[in-house]
Design a protein around this motif. Sequence first.
Motif, PDB file in Angstrom:
ATOM      1  N   ILE A  77      27.439 -69.652 -36.625  1.00  0.00           N
ATOM      2  CA  ILE A  77      27.250 -69.590 -35.173  1.00  0.00           C
ATOM      3  C   ILE A  77      25.934 -70.228 -34.784  1.00  0.00           C
ATOM      4  O   ILE A  77      25.014 -70.351 -35.606  1.00  0.00           O
ATOM      5  CB  ILE A  77      27.291 -68.127 -34.660  1.00  0.00           C
ATOM      6  CG1 ILE A  77      26.090 -67.338 -35.206  1.00  0.00           C
ATOM      7  CG2 ILE A  77      28.611 -67.462 -35.028  1.00  0.00           C
ATOM      8  CD1 ILE A  77      25.915 -65.976 -34.557  1.00  0.00           C
ATOM      9  N   TYR A  78      25.832 -70.631 -33.522  1.00  0.00           N
ATOM     10  CA  TYR A  78      24.588 -71.170 -32.999  1.00  0.00           C
ATOM     11  C   TYR A  78      23.761 -70.080 -32.333  1.00  0.00           C
ATOM     12  O   TYR A  78      22.540 -70.069 -32.403  1.00  0.00           O
ATOM     13  CB  TYR A  78      24.870 -72.306 -32.017  1.00  0.00           C
ATOM     14  CG  TYR A  78      25.247 -73.583 -32.705  1.00  0.00           C
ATOM     15  CD1 TYR A  78      26.563 -73.807 -33.117  1.00  0.00           C
ATOM     16  CD2 TYR A  78      24.296 -74.561 -32.973  1.00  0.00           C
ATOM     17  CE1 TYR A  78      26.899 -74.975 -33.775  1.00  0.00           C
ATOM     18  CE2 TYR A  78      24.630 -75.730 -33.621  1.00  0.00           C
ATOM     19  CZ  TYR A  78      25.934 -75.933 -34.028  1.00  0.00           C
ATOM     20  OH  TYR A  78      26.270 -77.082 -34.669  1.00  0.00           O
ATOM     21  N   THR A 125      29.800 -71.327 -31.053  1.00  0.00           N
ATOM     22  CA  THR A 125      30.073 -72.011 -32.316  1.00  0.00           C
ATOM     23  C   THR A 125      29.899 -73.521 -32.154  1.00  0.00           C
ATOM     24  O   THR A 125      29.605 -74.020 -31.083  1.00  0.00           O
ATOM     25  CB  THR A 125      31.518 -71.734 -32.776  1.00  0.00           C
ATOM     26  OG1 THR A 125      32.406 -72.427 -31.890  1.00  0.00           O
ATOM     27  CG2 THR A 125      31.824 -70.254 -32.729  1.00  0.00           C
ATOM     28  N   GLY A 126      30.112 -74.242 -33.224  1.00  0.00           N
ATOM     29  CA  GLY A 126      30.006 -75.687 -33.177  1.00  0.00           C
ATOM     30  C   GLY A 126      31.024 -76.315 -32.249  1.00  0.00           C
ATOM     31  O   GLY A 126      30.863 -77.469 -31.849  1.00  0.00           O
ATOM     32  N   ALA A 168      26.219 -76.249 -24.218  1.00  0.00           N
ATOM     33  CA  ALA A 168      26.235 -74.783 -24.314  1.00  0.00           C
ATOM     34  C   ALA A 168      25.897 -74.279 -25.712  1.00  0.00           C
ATOM     35  O   ALA A 168      25.749 -73.090 -25.917  1.00  0.00           O
ATOM     36  CB  ALA A 168      27.588 -74.257 -23.869  1.00  0.00           C
ATOM     37  N   LEU A 169      25.740 -75.162 -26.667  1.00  0.00           N
ATOM     38  CA  LEU A 169      25.503 -74.748 -28.040  1.00  0.00           C
ATOM     39  C   LEU A 169      24.342 -73.781 -28.189  1.00  0.00           C
ATOM     40  O   LEU A 169      24.471 -72.741 -28.815  1.00  0.00           O
ATOM     41  CB  LEU A 169      25.216 -75.984 -28.902  1.00  0.00           C
ATOM     42  CG  LEU A 169      26.428 -76.714 -29.478  1.00  0.00           C
ATOM     43  CD1 LEU A 169      25.964 -77.949 -30.227  1.00  0.00           C
ATOM     44  CD2 LEU A 169      27.213 -75.808 -30.384  1.00  0.00           C
ATOM     45  N   SER A 170      23.208 -74.138 -27.674  1.00  0.00           N
ATOM     46  CA  SER A 170      22.023 -73.327 -27.948  1.00  0.00           C
ATOM     47  C   SER A 170      21.381 -72.741 -26.713  1.00  0.00           C
ATOM     48  O   SER A 170      20.332 -72.132 -26.805  1.00  0.00           O
ATOM     49  CB  SER A 170      20.983 -74.179 -28.690  1.00  0.00           C
ATOM     50  OG  SER A 170      21.490 -74.586 -29.935  1.00  0.00           O
ATOM     51  N   ASP A 215      22.563 -59.995 -37.612  1.00  0.00           N
ATOM     52  CA  ASP A 215      22.630 -60.228 -39.054  1.00  0.00           C
ATOM     53  C   ASP A 215      23.743 -61.239 -39.265  1.00  0.00           C
ATOM     54  O   ASP A 215      24.916 -60.868 -39.386  1.00  0.00           O
ATOM     55  CB  ASP A 215      22.923 -58.922 -39.795  1.00  0.00           C
ATOM     56  CG  ASP A 215      22.908 -59.105 -41.307  1.00  0.00           C
ATOM     57  OD1 ASP A 215      22.813 -58.111 -42.028  1.00  0.00           O
ATOM     58  OD2 ASP A 215      23.001 -60.256 -41.770  1.00  0.00           O
ATOM     59  N   LYS A 216      23.366 -62.509 -39.292  1.00  0.00           N
ATOM     60  CA  LYS A 216      24.363 -63.567 -39.318  1.00  0.00           C
ATOM     61  C   LYS A 216      25.187 -63.544 -40.605  1.00  0.00           C
ATOM     62  O   LYS A 216      26.390 -63.763 -40.592  1.00  0.00           O
ATOM     63  CB  LYS A 216      23.663 -64.922 -39.168  1.00  0.00           C
ATOM     64  CG  LYS A 216      24.534 -65.996 -38.569  1.00  0.00           C
ATOM     65  CD  LYS A 216      23.755 -67.240 -38.283  1.00  0.00           C
ATOM     66  CE  LYS A 216      23.508 -68.040 -39.526  1.00  0.00           C
ATOM     67  NZ  LYS A 216      23.216 -69.472 -39.244  1.00  0.00           N
ATOM     68  N   SER A 217      24.524 -63.249 -41.717  1.00  0.00           N
ATOM     69  CA  SER A 217      25.224 -63.304 -43.001  1.00  0.00           C
ATOM     70  C   SER A 217      26.341 -62.270 -43.092  1.00  0.00           C
ATOM     71  O   SER A 217      27.376 -62.517 -43.716  1.00  0.00           O
ATOM     72  CB  SER A 217      24.229 -63.108 -44.148  1.00  0.00           C
ATOM     73  OG  SER A 217      23.592 -61.844 -44.033  1.00  0.00           O
TER      74      SER A 217
END
Lengths: 111, 114
Positions: free
Chosen positions: A30-31, A94-95, B98-100, A67-69
């Motif tokens: 995720i970003y 997300t990307g 919108a990514l960041s 906690d991304k992991s």
Amino acid sequence: KQEVTQIPAALSVPEGENLVLNCSFTDSAIYNLQWFRQDPGKGLTSLLLIQSSQREQTSGRLNASLDKSSGRSTLYIAASQPGDSATYLCAVSTGANNLFFGTGTRLTVIP
Amino acid sequence: KAGVTQTPRYLIKTRGQQVTLSCSPISGHRSVSWYQQTPGQGLQFLFEYFSETQRNKGNFPGRFSGRQFSNSRSEMNVSTLELGDSALYLCASSLDRALSYEQYFGPGTRLTVT
């Protein structure tokens, strides 16, 4: 496909209590993660934004951790007030450049 | 600074008609995203526009379309309305892709299809 789950679906607490809302997501790529509140029939109000490189963010009585992991985030609300009653939504970016939303937790703070 | 505005706030249409919703982002924001919210499906992403170009599209039929103007204002169009299109339609703006960046939502347009 990213799936976001929020537990519990509904929560009632007496005024003044501290509480924790949970959010989990299936894809850790995720970003950022954003917490929102939504009042009935209204739009969303942004509460906190945590970038993927961060562990937590604080705003007033609110503290969000990431906690991304493990694919988890929590929203901690201190000294709850009746005005905190709303639906709380978490969303991950997300990307694919859109937000995936959880189903929300409906919070009721009883005076 | 004014927030995200959406017009109209409420709409009632009949099946088969088409509808256009409008969204004005926060001044200086160049990205506008659209979402549909229903009790059964929750919030689902429709599409995102950035600098007048559609950058990403969600899993909705071609009846749902949009565009963005040079001043970043955006419109969403739904043709041949179906009962299942009844929903709260929300738009969100952000400073850049919108990514960041934090997304700010408007109050929504409540569409009822009869």
